[in-house]
Design an enzyme around this catalytic site. Sequence first.
Site, PDB file in Angstrom:
ATOM      1  N   ASN A 236       0.838  -1.119   0.046  1.00  0.00           N
ATOM      2  CA  ASN A 236       0.119   0.008  -0.129  1.00  0.00           C
ATOM      3  C   ASN A 236       0.688   1.329   0.123  1.00  0.00           C
ATOM      4  O   ASN A 236       1.457   1.780   1.118  1.00  0.00           O
ATOM      5  CB  ASN A 236      -0.943  -0.269   1.428  1.00  0.00           C
ATOM      6  CG  ASN A 236      -1.706   1.169   1.320  1.00  0.00           C
ATOM      7  OD1 ASN A 236      -1.673   2.070   0.621  1.00  0.00           O
ATOM      8  ND2 ASN A 236      -2.293   1.227   2.376  1.00  0.00           N
ATOM      9  N   TRP A 237       0.922   1.948  -1.353  1.00  0.00           N
ATOM     10  CA  TRP A 237       1.915   3.038  -1.291  1.00  0.00           C
ATOM     11  C   TRP A 237       1.546   4.373  -0.698  1.00  0.00           C
ATOM     12  O   TRP A 237       1.941   5.456  -0.494  1.00  0.00           O
ATOM     13  CB  TRP A 237       2.237   3.204  -2.642  1.00  0.00           C
ATOM     14  CG  TRP A 237       3.185   2.099  -3.497  1.00  0.00           C
ATOM     15  CD1 TRP A 237       3.559   0.912  -2.891  1.00  0.00           C
ATOM     16  CD2 TRP A 237       3.731   2.246  -4.787  1.00  0.00           C
ATOM     17  NE1 TRP A 237       4.052   0.215  -3.935  1.00  0.00           N
ATOM     18  CE2 TRP A 237       4.373   0.901  -4.874  1.00  0.00           C
ATOM     19  CE3 TRP A 237       3.779   3.274  -5.744  1.00  0.00           C
ATOM     20  CZ2 TRP A 237       5.008   0.643  -6.040  1.00  0.00           C
ATOM     21  CZ3 TRP A 237       4.669   2.899  -6.816  1.00  0.00           C
ATOM     22  CH2 TRP A 237       5.195   1.788  -7.104  1.00  0.00           C
ATOM     23  N   LYS A 238       0.160   4.353  -0.370  1.00  0.00           N
ATOM     24  CA  LYS A 238      -0.614   5.518   0.405  1.00  0.00           C
ATOM     25  C   LYS A 238      -0.043   6.685  -0.735  1.00  0.00           C
ATOM     26  O   LYS A 238      -0.349   6.380  -2.074  1.00  0.00           O
ATOM     27  CB  LYS A 238      -0.215   5.674   1.641  1.00  0.00           C
ATOM     28  CG  LYS A 238      -0.311   4.295   2.324  1.00  0.00           C
ATOM     29  CD  LYS A 238      -0.080   4.446   4.074  1.00  0.00           C
ATOM     30  CE  LYS A 238      -0.167   3.178   4.616  1.00  0.00           C
ATOM     31  NZ  LYS A 238      -0.190   3.373   6.294  1.00  0.00           N
TER      32      LYS A 238
ATOM     33  N   HIS B  67      -9.636   1.322   4.960  1.00  0.00           N
ATOM     34  CA  HIS B  67      -8.479   1.435   5.666  1.00  0.00           C
ATOM     35  C   HIS B  67      -8.691   2.377   6.801  1.00  0.00           C
ATOM     36  O   HIS B  67      -9.410   3.263   6.703  1.00  0.00           O
ATOM     37  CB  HIS B  67      -7.322   1.871   4.587  1.00  0.00           C
ATOM     38  CG  HIS B  67      -5.946   1.946   5.056  1.00  0.00           C
ATOM     39  ND1 HIS B  67      -5.483   2.974   5.923  1.00  0.00           N
ATOM     40  CD2 HIS B  67      -4.958   1.238   5.014  1.00  0.00           C
ATOM     41  CE1 HIS B  67      -4.282   2.613   6.522  1.00  0.00           C
ATOM     42  NE2 HIS B  67      -3.912   1.434   5.818  1.00  0.00           N
TER      43      HIS B  67
ATOM     44  N   GLU C 280      -7.020   4.937   7.553  1.00  0.00           N
ATOM     45  CA  GLU C 280      -6.782   6.169   7.333  1.00  0.00           C
ATOM     46  C   GLU C 280      -7.964   6.783   6.647  1.00  0.00           C
ATOM     47  O   GLU C 280      -8.040   8.026   6.568  1.00  0.00           O
ATOM     48  CB  GLU C 280      -5.496   6.226   6.549  1.00  0.00           C
ATOM     49  CG  GLU C 280      -4.147   6.094   7.295  1.00  0.00           C
ATOM     50  CD  GLU C 280      -3.017   5.618   6.753  1.00  0.00           C
ATOM     51  OE1 GLU C 280      -2.829   5.565   5.440  1.00  0.00           O
ATOM     52  OE2 GLU C 280      -1.899   5.048   7.565  1.00  0.00           O
TER      53      GLU C 280
ATOM     54  N   GLU D  58      -5.676  -4.997  10.619  1.00  0.00           N
ATOM     55  CA  GLU D  58      -4.770  -3.999  10.552  1.00  0.00           C
ATOM     56  C   GLU D  58      -4.938  -2.928  11.819  1.00  0.00           C
ATOM     57  O   GLU D  58      -5.950  -2.334  11.827  1.00  0.00           O
ATOM     58  CB  GLU D  58      -4.559  -2.977   9.792  1.00  0.00           C
ATOM     59  CG  GLU D  58      -4.344  -3.491   8.140  1.00  0.00           C
ATOM     60  CD  GLU D  58      -3.716  -2.659   7.211  1.00  0.00           C
ATOM     61  OE1 GLU D  58      -2.500  -2.729   6.900  1.00  0.00           O
ATOM     62  OE2 GLU D  58      -4.265  -1.480   7.043  1.00  0.00           O
TER      63      GLU D  58
ATOM     64  N   GLY E  69       2.192   2.055  10.985  1.00  0.00           N
ATOM     65  CA  GLY E  69       3.142   3.113  10.742  1.00  0.00           C
ATOM     66  C   GLY E  69       3.903   3.438  11.968  1.00  0.00           C
ATOM     67  O   GLY E  69       4.575   4.483  12.027  1.00  0.00           O
TER      68      GLY E  69
ATOM     69  N   SER F 194       3.051  -2.299  10.625  1.00  0.00           N
ATOM     70  CA  SER F 194       4.501  -2.161  10.604  1.00  0.00           C
ATOM     71  C   SER F 194       5.212  -3.975  10.349  1.00  0.00           C
ATOM     72  O   SER F 194       6.034  -3.885  11.038  1.00  0.00           O
ATOM     73  CB  SER F 194       4.733  -1.973  12.216  1.00  0.00           C
ATOM     74  OG  SER F 194       4.411  -0.599  12.308  1.00  0.00           O
TER      75      SER F 194
ATOM     76  N   GLY G 173       2.676  -1.198   4.289  1.00  0.00           N
ATOM     77  CA  GLY G 173       2.703   0.114   4.009  1.00  0.00           C
ATOM     78  C   GLY G 173       4.313   0.835   3.734  1.00  0.00           C
ATOM     79  O   GLY G 173       4.717   0.359   2.721  1.00  0.00           O
ATOM     80  N   GLY G 174       4.849   1.140   4.621  1.00  0.00           N
ATOM     81  CA  GLY G 174       6.358   1.825   4.812  1.00  0.00           C
ATOM     82  C   GLY G 174       7.504   0.988   3.759  1.00  0.00           C
ATOM     83  O   GLY G 174       7.931   1.315   3.137  1.00  0.00           O
TER      84      GLY G 174
HETATM   85  P1  PGA Z   1       2.718   0.283   7.571  1.00  0.00           P
HETATM   86  O1  PGA Z   1       1.354   0.483   7.345  1.00  0.00           O
HETATM   87  O2  PGA Z   1       3.046  -1.027   7.079  1.00  0.00           O
HETATM   88  O3  PGA Z   1       3.710   1.350   7.259  1.00  0.00           O
HETATM   89  O4  PGA Z   1       2.459   0.214   9.044  1.00  0.00           O
HETATM   90  C1  PGA Z   1       0.330  -0.522   6.792  1.00  0.00           C
HETATM   91  C2  PGA Z   1      -1.037   0.075   6.040  1.00  0.00           C
HETATM   92  O5  PGA Z   1      -1.550   1.050   6.565  1.00  0.00           O
HETATM   93  O6  PGA Z   1      -1.470  -0.872   5.400  1.00  0.00           O
END
Ligand code: PGA
Length: 244
Positions: free
Chosen positions: A7-9, A98, A100, A168, A174, A206, A227-228
């Site tokens: 997930n590049w966001k 998600h 977010e 999640e 994050g 994470s 994500g990251g």
């Molecule tokens: P993260 O994000 O790996 O940076 O914690 C995961 C996500 O939000 O899908």
Amino acid sequence: MKLVAGNWKMNGMRADGLALAAELVRRAREADGAEPVVCELLICPPATLLAMAHEALTGSGIALGGQDCHPAAKGAFTGDISAEMLADAGCRYVILGHSERRHGHGESNALIREKVAAARRAGLVPVLCVGETLAQRQAGEASAVVAAQLAGCLEDHDRVHELVVAYEPVWAIGTGLTPGLDDIRAMHAVIRSDLSPETRILYGGSVNPANAAAILGLPDVDGALVGGASLAADTFWAIARACG
Ligand code: PGA
């Protein structure tokens, strides 16, 4: 087969997005012979990069996904993107619900349910995200919150069609924090009890190359939503390798 999704966001300009996609394709092709990667790979770049990423991924076996969609197929919805548009851009999956979006954009279970229906209508596979906040976990409500999210976001027929659910925990996204392995196993068992054995249940929050093998080795963990660590080929690839 496990699914490792990136997930590049809201990250990636054309140059670095293309370079990352191309590097993943190169590794997928290289690994195809001697050391095949034993998972399905998915990347979910920002909307501006979808068309370009689709071109880069063609023939590689790496799937493309969107990060959100609007419930309607088209219309006067400034700034939104429909599931049909994502499918037209080459997507097979779409991330929905998600945290977010739930927390940053006030998305309710009812709205996410409409988005899941939109994804179905367009032939996309929903990647439905669920997860509790830290306060909910500390109050002992984590399982109930996740069960309510599943009940609120899915129709009965969603459970028999191809579906991906990502657990999640909001506090793990994050932050570098993850639940203990026992907590992940317990929550995945709760989620599994509500879904068909074919539904892939991903863990997200994470995930990194150091913790991936232990998490991906748990029962009912059918992959990871990253994500990251999906923003660099080395770390994303190391996580994919951890499926083997
Ligand atoms: P993260 O994000 O790996 O940076 O914690 C995961 C996500 O939000 O899908």
